[in-house]
Design an enzyme around this catalytic site. Structure first.
Site, PDB file in Angstrom:
ATOM      1  CE  LYS A  28      29.803 135.022  -5.193  1.00 21.88           C
ATOM      2  NZ  LYS A  28      31.246 134.983  -5.560  1.00 21.88           N
ATOM      3  NE  ARG A 103      31.449 134.805   1.432  1.00 20.20           N
ATOM      4  CZ  ARG A 103      31.184 135.818   0.609  1.00 20.20           C
ATOM      5  NH1 ARG A 103      29.963 136.260   0.468  1.00 20.20           N
ATOM      6  NH2 ARG A 103      32.145 136.363  -0.075  1.00 20.20           N
ATOM      7  NE  ARG A 137      36.234 142.636  -7.056  1.00 24.72           N
ATOM      8  CZ  ARG A 137      35.585 141.733  -6.341  1.00 24.72           C
ATOM      9  NH1 ARG A 137      34.501 141.149  -6.835  1.00 24.72           N
ATOM     10  NH2 ARG A 137      36.021 141.367  -5.161  1.00 24.72           N
ATOM     11  NE  ARG A 170      35.362 143.729  -2.649  1.00 24.51           N
ATOM     12  CZ  ARG A 170      34.547 142.680  -2.746  1.00 24.51           C
ATOM     13  NH1 ARG A 170      33.560 142.676  -3.621  1.00 24.51           N
ATOM     14  NH2 ARG A 170      34.704 141.625  -1.965  1.00 24.51           N
ATOM     15  NE  ARG A 181      37.543 138.430  -0.974  1.00 28.85           N
ATOM     16  CZ  ARG A 181      37.733 139.064  -2.122  1.00 28.85           C
ATOM     17  NH1 ARG A 181      38.889 139.639  -2.378  1.00 28.85           N
ATOM     18  NH2 ARG A 181      36.779 139.148  -2.987  1.00 28.85           N
TER      19      ARG A 181
HETATM   20  P1  ADP Z   1      31.943 138.183  -7.452  1.00 26.84           P
HETATM   21  O1  ADP Z   1      30.688 138.990  -7.189  1.00 26.84           O
HETATM   22  O2  ADP Z   1      31.639 136.739  -7.705  1.00 26.84           O
HETATM   23  O3  ADP Z   1      33.006 138.379  -6.421  1.00 26.84           O
HETATM   24  P2  ADP Z   1      32.342 140.059  -9.658  1.00 26.84           P
HETATM   25  O4  ADP Z   1      31.012 140.055 -10.335  1.00 26.84           O
HETATM   26  O5  ADP Z   1      32.727 141.243  -8.854  1.00 26.84           O
HETATM   27  O6  ADP Z   1      32.566 138.690  -8.830  1.00 26.84           O
HETATM   28  O7  ADP Z   1      33.440 139.809 -10.817  1.00 26.84           O
HETATM   29  C1  ADP Z   1      34.823 139.811 -10.489  1.00 26.84           C
HETATM   30  C2  ADP Z   1      35.581 140.613 -11.525  1.00 26.84           C
HETATM   31  O8  ADP Z   1      35.573 139.912 -12.778  1.00 26.84           O
HETATM   32  C3  ADP Z   1      34.996 141.994 -11.821  1.00 26.84           C
HETATM   33  O9  ADP Z   1      36.059 142.861 -12.100  1.00 26.84           O
HETATM   34  C4  ADP Z   1      34.122 141.762 -13.080  1.00 26.84           C
HETATM   35  O10 ADP Z   1      34.034 142.924 -13.881  1.00 26.84           O
HETATM   36  C5  ADP Z   1      34.883 140.659 -13.802  1.00 26.84           C
HETATM   37  N1  ADP Z   1      34.038 139.674 -14.463  1.00 26.84           N
HETATM   38  C6  ADP Z   1      32.825 139.228 -14.077  1.00 26.84           C
HETATM   39  N2  ADP Z   1      32.352 138.288 -14.920  1.00 26.84           N
HETATM   40  C7  ADP Z   1      33.318 138.118 -15.864  1.00 26.84           C
HETATM   41  C8  ADP Z   1      33.453 137.273 -17.027  1.00 26.84           C
HETATM   42  N3  ADP Z   1      32.498 136.413 -17.357  1.00 26.84           N
HETATM   43  N4  ADP Z   1      34.594 137.370 -17.751  1.00 26.84           N
HETATM   44  C9  ADP Z   1      35.565 138.233 -17.401  1.00 26.84           C
HETATM   45  N5  ADP Z   1      35.518 139.062 -16.323  1.00 26.84           N
HETATM   46  C10 ADP Z   1      34.400 139.003 -15.567  1.00 26.84           C
HETATM   47  P1  AMP Z   2      31.686 139.682  -1.254  1.00 27.41           P
HETATM   48  O1  AMP Z   2      31.249 141.061  -1.617  1.00 27.41           O
HETATM   49  O2  AMP Z   2      30.607 138.648  -1.440  1.00 27.41           O
HETATM   50  O3  AMP Z   2      32.984 139.297  -1.917  1.00 27.41           O
HETATM   51  O4  AMP Z   2      31.963 139.700   0.335  1.00 27.41           O
HETATM   52  C1  AMP Z   2      32.946 140.519   0.889  1.00 27.41           C
HETATM   53  C2  AMP Z   2      33.222 140.128   2.322  1.00 27.41           C
HETATM   54  O5  AMP Z   2      32.042 140.336   3.132  1.00 27.41           O
HETATM   55  C3  AMP Z   2      33.593 138.667   2.575  1.00 27.41           C
HETATM   56  O6  AMP Z   2      34.967 138.399   2.316  1.00 27.41           O
HETATM   57  C4  AMP Z   2      33.236 138.526   4.064  1.00 27.41           C
HETATM   58  O7  AMP Z   2      34.190 139.160   4.888  1.00 27.41           O
HETATM   59  C5  AMP Z   2      31.957 139.339   4.157  1.00 27.41           C
HETATM   60  N1  AMP Z   2      30.757 138.514   3.897  1.00 27.41           N
HETATM   61  C6  AMP Z   2      29.903 138.648   2.840  1.00 27.41           C
HETATM   62  N2  AMP Z   2      28.925 137.730   2.906  1.00 27.41           N
HETATM   63  C7  AMP Z   2      29.175 136.984   4.006  1.00 27.41           C
HETATM   64  C8  AMP Z   2      28.546 135.863   4.606  1.00 27.41           C
HETATM   65  N3  AMP Z   2      27.448 135.299   4.072  1.00 27.41           N
HETATM   66  N4  AMP Z   2      29.069 135.358   5.741  1.00 27.41           N
HETATM   67  C9  AMP Z   2      30.176 135.911   6.303  1.00 27.41           C
HETATM   68  N5  AMP Z   2      30.829 136.953   5.788  1.00 27.41           N
HETATM   69  C10 AMP Z   2      30.335 137.496   4.646  1.00 27.41           C
END
Ligand code: ADP
Ligand code: AMP
Length: 229
Positions: A28, A103, A137, A170, A181
């Site tokens: 995302k 969420r 990541r 992270r 998660r």
């Molecule tokens: P989210 O925001 O949904 O938690 P991220 O955008 O941080 O996910 O993506 C999770 C991990 O996967 C990151 O390390 C990113 O670089 C990688 N990633 C994102 N999209 C793709 C894809 N289409 N194919 C492979 N790796 C990806």
């Molecule tokens: P993300 O960066 O989207 O993976 O979010 C990281 C963490 O932030 C999550 O695991 C939750 O602990 C918190 N968080 C982010 N968005 C929300 C939400 N809409 N509601 C509750 N917790 C959230």
């Protein structure tokens, strides 16, 4: 890193109000970054806001840090307040991407009370691929840019392409927190797929493709919806 550069396609739905929904690690944030780089969208990631608060040692950061680090949802009142304040603060009429909010059903209903979204992009990805992506990541604590050691590596070993800071993992990308998660996602968030499907707002994205392919789907689907209007 060559993948996240500008593309030649044009997005026509640049005034759309979108939610990016999907499991952790589905891409995302990566797709939001691409959308912003190419088109004028307003974007908020609640996770990013919370991480900044924690990093800056604010009272809010102190309040939320244990939830975030162990992979639990932060209380609804806190995140809803963040989103509503942000929506009120917008100074232009451009499109909007809410990344990581809502969420759960309670958050979705509270958003619906005073804000209508146009579409929800659901980034669909299987669990083994999610774990693979999250385990590889890395992110830049300075500019919050995400990388992947396997799929989207920085140009120089573990150094941010943008600002040169050392990349880190992270705190919630440990195997235990990833597991937590996923559990939280399946229990609380996944219902929203059905919720938005019933409201005819859901757009399905196959998030298993490579980053550029996924972005192509995103742009095509947004354009398709725009052309229906
Ligand atoms: P989210 O925001 O949904 O938690 P991220 O955008 O941080 O996910 O993506 C999770 C991990 O996967 C990151 O390390 C990113 O670089 C990688 N990633 C994102 N999209 C793709 C894809 N289409 N194919 C492979 N790796 C990806
Ligand atoms: P993300 O960066 O989207 O993976 O979010 C990281 C963490 O932030 C999550 O695991 C939750 O602990 C918190 N968080 C982010 N968005 C929300 C939400 N809409 N509601 C509750 N917790 C959230």
């Amino acid at each position: 890193m060559v993948l996240l550069k500008k593309v030649d396609w044009v997005v026509q739905g640049d005034k759309m109000r979108l939610v990016f929904l999907g499991p952790p690690g589905a891409g995302k944030g990566t797709q939001a970054e691409l959308l912003l780089k190419n088109f004028d969208y307003n974007h908020i990631s609640t996770g990013e806001v919370l991480r900044q608060e924690i990093k800056n040692d604010t009272d809010l950061g102190e309040e939320v840090k244990d939830y975030v680090n162990r992979g639990d949802l932060v209380p609804d009142e806190i995140v809803t307040k963040i989103i509503k304040k942000w929506l009120k603060s917008l100074k232009n009429n451009n499109g909007i991407v809410l990344d990581g909010f809502p969420r759960n059903l309670n958050q979705a209903e509270s958003l619906e009370k005073d804000f209508e979204i146009d579409h929800v992009l659901y980034f669909d990805l299987k669990e083994d691929e999610i774990i693979e992506r999250l385990s590889n990541r890395l992110y830049c604590p300075n500019c919050e840019k995400f990388y992947n050691l396997k799929y989207n590596p920085p140009e120089n070993d573990k150094i941010c392409d943008k600002c040169g800071k050392k990349l880190i993992r992270r705190k919630d990308d440990t195997p235990e927190a990833i597991k937590k998660r996923l559990k939280v996602y399946n229990k609380n968030t996944h219902h929203l797929v059905e919720h938005y499907e019933k409201r005819n707002k859901l757009i399905h994205i196959d998030a298993s493709k490579d980053i550029k392919e996924v972005f192509k789907q995103v742009v095509e689907r947004i354009n398709l919806e725009k052309n229906k209007i």
